[in-house]
Motif scaffolding. Sequence first.
Motif, PDB file in Angstrom:
ATOM      1  N   ALA A 140       0.827  -1.211   0.000  1.00 13.19           N
ATOM      2  CA  ALA A 140       0.000   0.000   0.000  1.00 13.19           C
ATOM      3  C   ALA A 140       0.861   1.260   0.000  1.00 13.19           C
ATOM      4  CB  ALA A 140      -0.919  -0.002   1.212  1.00 13.19           C
ATOM      5  N   THR A 141       0.325   2.314  -0.570  1.00 13.46           N
ATOM      6  CA  THR A 141       1.028   3.606  -0.612  1.00 13.46           C
ATOM      7  C   THR A 141       0.222   4.724   0.051  1.00 13.46           C
ATOM      8  OG1 THR A 141       0.085   4.059  -2.794  1.00 13.46           O
ATOM      9  CG2 THR A 141       2.267   3.002  -2.728  1.00 13.46           C
ATOM     10  N   SER A 142      -0.882   4.369   0.687  1.00 11.31           N
ATOM     11  CA  SER A 142      -1.724   5.354   1.372  1.00 11.31           C
ATOM     12  C   SER A 142      -2.381   4.681   2.559  1.00 11.31           C
ATOM     13  CB  SER A 142      -2.792   5.897   0.426  1.00 11.31           C
ATOM     14  OG  SER A 142      -3.719   4.863   0.091  1.00 11.31           O
ATOM     15  N   LEU A 143      -2.974   5.496   3.449  1.00 13.87           N
ATOM     16  CA  LEU A 143      -3.663   4.929   4.607  1.00 13.87           C
ATOM     17  C   LEU A 143      -4.870   4.115   4.153  1.00 13.87           C
ATOM     18  CD1 LEU A 143      -3.725   4.679   7.654  1.00 13.87           C
ATOM     19  CD2 LEU A 143      -5.053   6.797   7.756  1.00 13.87           C
ATOM     20  N   LYS A 144      -5.610   4.617   3.183  1.00 19.13           N
ATOM     21  CA  LYS A 144      -6.749   3.866   2.651  1.00 19.13           C
ATOM     22  C   LYS A 144      -6.275   2.553   2.021  1.00 19.13           C
ATOM     23  CE  LYS A 144     -10.677   4.130  -0.531  1.00 19.13           C
ATOM     24  NZ  LYS A 144     -10.383   2.786  -1.084  1.00 19.13           N
ATOM     25  N   GLY A 145      -5.173   2.647   1.273  1.00 19.62           N
ATOM     26  CA  GLY A 145      -4.636   1.449   0.646  1.00 19.62           C
ATOM     27  C   GLY A 145      -4.208   0.423   1.680  1.00 19.62           C
ATOM     28  N   TYR A 146      -3.649   0.909   2.796  1.00 19.51           N
ATOM     29  CA  TYR A 146      -3.253   0.006   3.870  1.00 19.51           C
ATOM     30  C   TYR A 146      -4.477  -0.677   4.468  1.00 19.51           C
ATOM     31  CZ  TYR A 146      -2.037  -1.440   8.613  1.00 19.51           C
ATOM     32  OH  TYR A 146      -1.901  -2.154   9.778  1.00 19.51           O
ATOM     33  N   ALA A 147      -5.546   0.085   4.716  1.00 16.63           N
ATOM     34  CA  ALA A 147      -6.769  -0.488   5.277  1.00 16.63           C
ATOM     35  C   ALA A 147      -7.339  -1.549   4.335  1.00 16.63           C
ATOM     36  CB  ALA A 147      -7.797   0.609   5.531  1.00 16.63           C
ATOM     37  N   ASP A 148      -7.352  -1.265   3.044  1.00 16.66           N
ATOM     38  CA  ASP A 148      -7.844  -2.244   2.057  1.00 16.66           C
ATOM     39  C   ASP A 148      -6.973  -3.499   2.066  1.00 16.66           C
ATOM     40  OD1 ASP A 148      -9.839  -0.481   1.343  1.00 16.66           O
ATOM     41  OD2 ASP A 148      -8.757   0.312  -0.408  1.00 16.66           O
ATOM     42  N   TRP A 149      -5.664  -3.318   2.177  1.00 15.61           N
ATOM     43  CA  TRP A 149      -4.725  -4.447   2.170  1.00 15.61           C
ATOM     44  C   TRP A 149      -4.942  -5.329   3.403  1.00 15.61           C
ATOM     45  CZ3 TRP A 149      -0.520  -5.516   5.500  1.00 15.61           C
ATOM     46  CH2 TRP A 149       0.345  -6.528   5.073  1.00 15.61           C
TER      47      TRP A 149
END
Length: 328
Positions: A140-149
């Motif tokens: 992930a490269t963003s906080l949202k991306g981290y949550a999705d991951w």
Amino acid sequence: MHSFRRHFIAHTLRCALAIGATLGVGLAAAQTQSTRIMVGFPAGGGTDAIARILAERLQADLGAPVVVDNKPGAGGQLAAQALKAAAPDGHTLFLSHDHSITILPMVTKNPGYDSAKDFVPVAGFATFVNAIALSAGTPATSLKGYADWVRQQGGGKGTVGIPAPGSVPQFLVQEIAKKNQLDLVAAPYRGSAPMMGDMLGNQIPAGVASIPDFIENHRAGKLRVVAVMGTQRQAAMPEVPTFAELGLTGFEEVPYYGVFAPAGTPKATLDKLGAAIQRAIAVPEVKDRLTAMGLTVGYMSSEQLAARERSYAKVWAKIIKDSGFQPQ
């Protein structure tokens, strides 16, 4: 008789010279007595690096040795207890951020000290922000991306490193989890240095700590800071959004760094040390080095630092209470 008087006078002079020499050595030793700056975290972390920058300049200013004494353990609690037990002579100081001074007494049943009674502020010299960073092995490269991951990889369950239990990073992890409907466990370390070691080794996918802890490896591309506390983006990493920008509010009150002495330290001594700190952070090289670490450098007098601590404590007392955290 005359011979006796001559011997007596000679003996008296020798004694006087010996006493004078002894006093001279004692005064010289007193003038060059070293000052110890305790740090409650291991060598290699952000707080340790900051203390060494400041100690180097203070030594040049004071004309006497200034050494950094790492006393890691319990999130700075051991160093704070050592400060309480130290002589109030200005030769034992504690360089700390908000955790040991403000947060620990709120989250610990018996911390072994009372900041308001056992310590006196010498001076504040900077503010900073906490942030969440992702390990290089986390795609992930963003906080949202981290949550999705986290949802994809672990069904919404994940682990986030923090430098100490019951710390601001722990409550930040809780709020990130709540906002994104995740089940995140805050994994406490004995300081940021060992946490960083696990992050760089991809042993843990994410961590929450201060910008000074993360900034060097963020710039080197070894991890990615994806969100920061505060009301505005940080000059050291302007590309990173604030939590408020991402919809996570309540973390606008930023932490501080200060130097503290044992209660009972004479005001004249505090004033001398405070003035030395003020001169130290005004030196362009020192200010530039601290700024490059992600600090917002600015002098706070003893009274100003005390006021800052009180306002910060008021904000965090509510956050901690609302989180349901029970003192350990």
